[in-house]
Write a protein that holds these residues in place. Sequence first.
Motif, mmCIF file in Angstrom:
data_model
loop_
_atom_site.group_PDB
_atom_site.id
_atom_site.type_symbol
_atom_site.label_atom_id
_atom_site.label_comp_id
_atom_site.label_asym_id
_atom_site.label_seq_id
_atom_site.Cartn_x
_atom_site.Cartn_y
_atom_site.Cartn_z
ATOM 1 N N GLY A 125 74.133 33.935 52.751
ATOM 2 C CA GLY A 125 75.461 34.425 53.131
ATOM 3 C C GLY A 125 75.417 35.221 54.423
ATOM 4 N N GLY A 126 74.366 36.004 54.609
ATOM 5 C CA GLY A 126 74.213 36.772 55.845
ATOM 6 C C GLY A 126 74.101 35.859 57.059
ATOM 7 N N TYR A 127 73.359 34.749 56.912
ATOM 8 C CA TYR A 127 73.251 33.784 58.016
ATOM 9 C C TYR A 127 74.611 33.137 58.292
ATOM 10 C CZ TYR A 127 68.193 34.182 57.298
ATOM 11 O OH TYR A 127 66.918 34.650 57.158
ATOM 12 N N ILE A 128 75.304 32.773 57.210
ATOM 13 C CA ILE A 128 76.630 32.148 57.353
ATOM 14 C C ILE A 128 77.587 33.117 58.056
ATOM 15 C CG2 ILE A 128 78.650 31.321 56.049
ATOM 16 C CD1 ILE A 128 76.576 30.311 53.907
ATOM 17 N N GLU A 129 77.569 34.382 57.623
ATOM 18 C CA GLU A 129 78.444 35.391 58.237
ATOM 19 C C GLU A 129 78.043 35.650 59.683
ATOM 20 O OE1 GLU A 129 77.879 38.542 55.403
ATOM 21 O OE2 GLU A 129 78.716 37.274 53.823
ATOM 22 N N GLY A 130 76.734 35.726 59.945
ATOM 23 C CA GLY A 130 76.267 35.945 61.312
ATOM 24 C C GLY A 130 76.751 34.854 62.255
ATOM 25 N N ILE A 131 76.643 33.603 61.793
ATOM 26 C CA ILE A 131 77.126 32.476 62.607
ATOM 27 C C ILE A 131 78.631 32.599 62.832
ATOM 28 C CG2 ILE A 131 77.494 29.963 62.601
ATOM 29 C CD1 ILE A 131 74.728 29.803 61.109
ATOM 30 N N PHE A 132 79.361 32.980 61.768
ATOM 31 C CA PHE A 132 80.816 33.169 61.915
ATOM 32 C C PHE A 132 81.124 34.228 62.967
ATOM 33 C CE2 PHE A 132 84.532 35.744 60.825
ATOM 34 C CZ PHE A 132 85.529 34.802 61.033
ATOM 35 N N PHE A 133 80.433 35.384 62.912
ATOM 36 C CA PHE A 133 80.686 36.463 63.880
ATOM 37 C C PHE A 133 80.376 36.000 65.305
ATOM 38 C CE2 PHE A 133 79.469 39.438 60.194
ATOM 39 C CZ PHE A 133 80.776 39.515 59.750
ATOM 40 N N ILE A 134 79.261 35.287 65.456
ATOM 41 C CA ILE A 134 78.887 34.796 66.792
ATOM 42 C C ILE A 134 79.945 33.809 67.310
ATOM 43 C CG2 ILE A 134 77.197 33.389 68.065
ATOM 44 C CD1 ILE A 134 75.035 34.732 66.192
ATOM 45 N N LEU A 135 80.359 32.878 66.448
ATOM 46 C CA LEU A 135 81.398 31.924 66.848
ATOM 47 C C LEU A 135 82.694 32.634 67.199
ATOM 48 C CD1 LEU A 135 80.865 29.080 64.198
ATOM 49 C CD2 LEU A 135 80.459 28.921 66.662
ATOM 50 N N LEU A 136 83.099 33.562 66.341
ATOM 51 C CA LEU A 136 84.366 34.272 66.550
ATOM 52 C C LEU A 136 84.372 35.038 67.861
ATOM 53 C CD1 LEU A 136 87.142 35.118 65.390
ATOM 54 C CD2 LEU A 136 85.974 37.059 64.319
ATOM 55 N N PHE A 137 83.281 35.777 68.131
ATOM 56 C CA PHE A 137 83.241 36.592 69.347
ATOM 57 C C PHE A 137 82.952 35.771 70.602
ATOM 58 C CE2 PHE A 137 83.092 39.976 66.220
ATOM 59 C CZ PHE A 137 84.020 40.848 66.766
ATOM 60 N N SER A 138 82.629 34.489 70.411
ATOM 61 C CA SER A 138 82.516 33.615 71.581
ATOM 62 C C SER A 138 83.779 32.767 71.742
ATOM 63 C CB SER A 138 81.267 32.739 71.500
ATOM 64 O OG SER A 138 81.352 31.880 70.382
ATOM 65 N N GLY A 139 84.803 33.104 70.964
ATOM 66 C CA GLY A 139 86.112 32.473 71.121
ATOM 67 C C GLY A 139 86.364 31.262 70.248
ATOM 68 N N ASN A 140 85.563 31.063 69.199
ATOM 69 C CA ASN A 140 85.726 29.890 68.323
ATOM 70 C C ASN A 140 85.989 30.322 66.883
ATOM 71 O OD1 ASN A 140 84.996 27.798 70.296
ATOM 72 N ND2 ASN A 140 83.024 28.824 70.265
ATOM 73 N N PHE A 141 87.244 30.240 66.469
ATOM 74 C CA PHE A 141 87.597 30.519 65.077
ATOM 75 C C PHE A 141 87.800 29.174 64.382
ATOM 76 C CE2 PHE A 141 90.594 31.412 61.609
ATOM 77 C CZ PHE A 141 89.914 32.417 60.954
ATOM 78 N N ILE A 142 86.827 28.790 63.564
ATOM 79 C CA ILE A 142 86.871 27.494 62.878
ATOM 80 C C ILE A 142 87.313 27.751 61.442
ATOM 81 C CG2 ILE A 142 85.509 25.482 62.191
ATOM 82 C CD1 ILE A 142 83.605 26.285 64.594
ATOM 83 N N VAL A 143 88.550 27.375 61.137
ATOM 84 C CA VAL A 143 89.172 27.722 59.858
ATOM 85 C C VAL A 143 88.368 27.228 58.651
ATOM 86 C CG1 VAL A 143 91.257 27.491 58.432
ATOM 87 C CG2 VAL A 143 91.461 27.945 60.880
ATOM 88 N N PRO A 144 87.932 25.953 58.584
ATOM 89 C CA PRO A 144 87.149 25.528 57.403
ATOM 90 C C PRO A 144 85.850 26.341 57.243
ATOM 91 C CG PRO A 144 87.877 23.603 58.645
ATOM 92 C CD PRO A 144 88.203 24.814 59.473
ATOM 93 N N TYR A 145 85.195 26.633 58.358
ATOM 94 C CA TYR A 145 83.961 27.417 58.288
ATOM 95 C C TYR A 145 84.260 28.832 57.797
ATOM 96 C CZ TYR A 145 79.383 29.280 59.315
ATOM 97 O OH TYR A 145 78.148 29.867 59.181
ATOM 98 N N TYR A 146 85.364 29.404 58.265
ATOM 99 C CA TYR A 146 85.774 30.740 57.827
ATOM 100 C C TYR A 146 85.924 30.766 56.301
ATOM 101 C CZ TYR A 146 88.994 34.412 56.490
ATOM 102 O OH TYR A 146 89.596 35.462 55.830
ATOM 103 N N TYR A 147 86.633 29.778 55.733
ATOM 104 C CA TYR A 147 86.845 29.771 54.281
ATOM 105 C C TYR A 147 85.559 29.466 53.517
ATOM 106 C CZ TYR A 147 91.726 30.811 54.642
ATOM 107 O OH TYR A 147 92.899 31.475 54.880
ATOM 108 N N PHE A 148 84.690 28.680 54.102
ATOM 109 C CA PHE A 148 83.364 28.458 53.508
ATOM 110 C C PHE A 148 82.626 29.793 53.411
ATOM 111 C CE2 PHE A 148 78.800 27.558 54.548
ATOM 112 C CZ PHE A 148 78.437 27.080 53.300
ATOM 113 N N MET A 149 82.676 30.596 54.494
ATOM 114 C CA MET A 149 82.027 31.909 54.507
ATOM 115 C C MET A 149 82.622 32.823 53.429
ATOM 116 S SD MET A 149 82.197 34.899 57.403
ATOM 117 C CE MET A 149 83.892 35.279 56.946
#
Length: 196
Positions: free
Chosen positions: A130-154
């Motif tokens: 979960g930490g890896y999944i969240e880390g990837i989400f934070f990196i994507l989000l702060f680089s300007g990529n909010f991927i809705v399916p990935y967000y809900y997976f997290m």
Amino acid sequence: MKKENFFTIPNLLSFYRLLAFPWILFLVVSKKENLFSIFLVINLVTDILDGLLARILHQRTEIGARLDSAADDLTYALAIIGIFVFKYEVLEPHLQSFIVFIVFLILPIVLFLIRFGRLPSFHLYSTKIGGYIEGIFFILLFSGNFIVPYYYFMVVWGIMASMEHIAIQAIIPDVRSDVKGLYWVLKEELRQRKRE
């Protein structure tokens, strides 16, 4: 688990994350999103490295497990604060699910504190992943990529990992560190009962 030398590479990496907390929080307050993003990513990378190095170098210790857990909690608190400060508009349509996610991140910590009087340091497989999944989400989000399916997976993964954490707390009689997961705890409990 060994209870030895504090000055190991994994412990120093965890300690760095603790020391970096006020600086990164200052970057949030100062609204310096780019610097905040860089230092948050550094914290996330050192989080991966400290656990990996502890296993490779055989430097797993009780103090290291506690340091890592405290540093993880502070890093994820920074990430969540950063999301509210810098990315609120992006997250606003999904705010209810994000609040539920945050509650499930905090709940196991609060319940552990109430029951055992200290912060947990389980390091479950589910929470590591979960930490890896969240880390990837934070990196994507702060680089300007909010991927809705990935967000809900997290969110779903995080809630399930928290539920596993809470279930383990309800089963174990005393404080432990580095618990793999519910399967292993139940297996151990069955072994104990057979011995009695």
